[in-house]
Design a protein around this motif. Sequence first.
Motif, PDB file in Angstrom:
ATOM      1  N   LEU A 183       0.818  -1.205   0.000  1.00  0.00           N
ATOM      2  CA  LEU A 183       0.000   0.000   0.000  1.00  0.00           C
ATOM      3  C   LEU A 183       0.857   1.262   0.000  1.00  0.00           C
ATOM      4  O   LEU A 183       1.985   1.267   0.502  1.00  0.00           O
ATOM      5  N   GLY A 184       0.306   2.331  -0.561  1.00  0.00           N
ATOM      6  CA  GLY A 184       1.011   3.602  -0.602  1.00  0.00           C
ATOM      7  C   GLY A 184       1.619   3.866  -1.967  1.00  0.00           C
ATOM      8  O   GLY A 184       1.374   3.134  -2.944  1.00  0.00           O
ATOM      9  N   GLU A 185       2.407   4.939  -2.034  1.00  0.00           N
ATOM     10  CA  GLU A 185       3.051   5.315  -3.297  1.00  0.00           C
ATOM     11  C   GLU A 185       4.372   4.573  -3.446  1.00  0.00           C
ATOM     12  O   GLU A 185       5.251   4.670  -2.585  1.00  0.00           O
ATOM     13  N   HIS A 186       4.499   3.845  -4.551  1.00  0.00           N
ATOM     14  CA  HIS A 186       5.713   3.078  -4.831  1.00  0.00           C
ATOM     15  C   HIS A 186       5.969   3.081  -6.333  1.00  0.00           C
ATOM     16  O   HIS A 186       5.079   3.384  -7.132  1.00  0.00           O
ATOM     17  N   ASP A 187       7.149   2.673  -6.694  1.00  0.00           N
ATOM     18  CA  ASP A 187       7.440   2.346  -8.081  1.00  0.00           C
ATOM     19  C   ASP A 187       7.092   0.863  -8.257  1.00  0.00           C
ATOM     20  O   ASP A 187       7.751  -0.011  -7.689  1.00  0.00           O
ATOM     21  N   PHE A 188       6.049   0.601  -9.021  1.00  0.00           N
ATOM     22  CA  PHE A 188       5.564  -0.769  -9.201  1.00  0.00           C
ATOM     23  C   PHE A 188       6.166  -1.441 -10.434  1.00  0.00           C
ATOM     24  O   PHE A 188       5.529  -2.306 -11.040  1.00  0.00           O
ATOM     25  N   ALA A 189       7.399  -1.073 -10.756  1.00  0.00           N
ATOM     26  CA  ALA A 189       8.053  -1.646 -11.937  1.00  0.00           C
ATOM     27  C   ALA A 189       8.080  -3.171 -11.899  1.00  0.00           C
ATOM     28  O   ALA A 189       7.991  -3.837 -12.937  1.00  0.00           O
ATOM     29  N   ALA A 190       8.196  -3.734 -10.700  1.00  0.00           N
ATOM     30  CA  ALA A 190       8.249  -5.191 -10.568  1.00  0.00           C
ATOM     31  C   ALA A 190       6.927  -5.858 -10.899  1.00  0.00           C
ATOM     32  O   ALA A 190       6.882  -7.075 -11.131  1.00  0.00           O
ATOM     33  N   THR A 250       6.052   4.071 -13.853  1.00  0.00           N
ATOM     34  CA  THR A 250       5.426   2.960 -13.132  1.00  0.00           C
ATOM     35  C   THR A 250       5.179   3.319 -11.670  1.00  0.00           C
ATOM     36  O   THR A 250       4.918   2.450 -10.842  1.00  0.00           O
ATOM     37  N   ILE A 251       5.265   4.593 -11.347  1.00  0.00           N
ATOM     38  CA  ILE A 251       4.978   5.057  -9.989  1.00  0.00           C
ATOM     39  C   ILE A 251       3.466   5.221  -9.826  1.00  0.00           C
ATOM     40  O   ILE A 251       2.826   5.930 -10.603  1.00  0.00           O
TER      41      ILE A 251
END
Length: 283
Positions: A162-169, A179-180
């Motif tokens: 949860l929250g703001e992340h770079d979801f590149a994976a 991808t953020i």
Amino acid sequence: MSDEAAPGFVRVRLDLSYDGKDFSGWAKQRERRTVQGELESALGTVTRSSETPDLTVAGRTDAGVHARGQVAHVDLPEELWAEHRDKLLRRLAGRLPHDVRVWRVAAAPPGFNARFSAIWRRYAYRVVDHPGGVDPLLRGHVLWHDWPLDVDAMNAASAPLLGEHDFAAYCKRRDGATTIRTLQKLSWERGADGVITATVRADAFCHNMVRSLVGALLFTGDGHRPVDWPGKVLAAGVRDSAVHVVRPHGLTLEEVGYPADELLAARNKESRNKRSLPGAGCC
């Protein structure tokens, strides 16, 4: 892509749903059946427009993904809207194929943009782990996972995401696209009928994000990976070959959220600042 209709035009909001089984996704494609293609064709026919209407959508779904709460807008000439507004819904029902329905058409408030005004999109992914399989009446909308699933473990594994992340994976990369994302909700619940529903809400999604997250969390739920594994994959920032993109038919776009009318312009600007490039298909 303007946030206002051009002079002489009216921006019209459409709320719709569709069964994605026989569509090659939302976006128009040459020689492939798509939701956008069917809708634009139907709009042009029932309004007898000399030009094909151009739809903008809140979230472009991939092939096989369903929608219950999709939102789009189209700019129609004022005289055409005045002539057809009271009859448009019924006429679309008579022209559209049975796997796509428009439930509401209305003049949009000033500044409304179906894509950039949205503050969140909520998806549901449905799966069952019954050893006998999926109820035949639900087979087009529910995935069968042939290992018992621990819902508590999946909820525990979801929390660090949860929250703001770079979801590149968890995203299929596209040149120039960020991808953020901000993941606002990711929770699992088993219903009385045995169907396990993942509720996934974010400000926006990148390509394959929901189905990749679900794939990782199912591996946690069935014991093939520890509870901390999905979080470690996220932190690593690269695709893990063990993260499977689950099949699209279990995924449904349930709802799109928008701010109060007076906040639309500010939201449009914020969305463009964060993502100036198209976000690609979902999810």
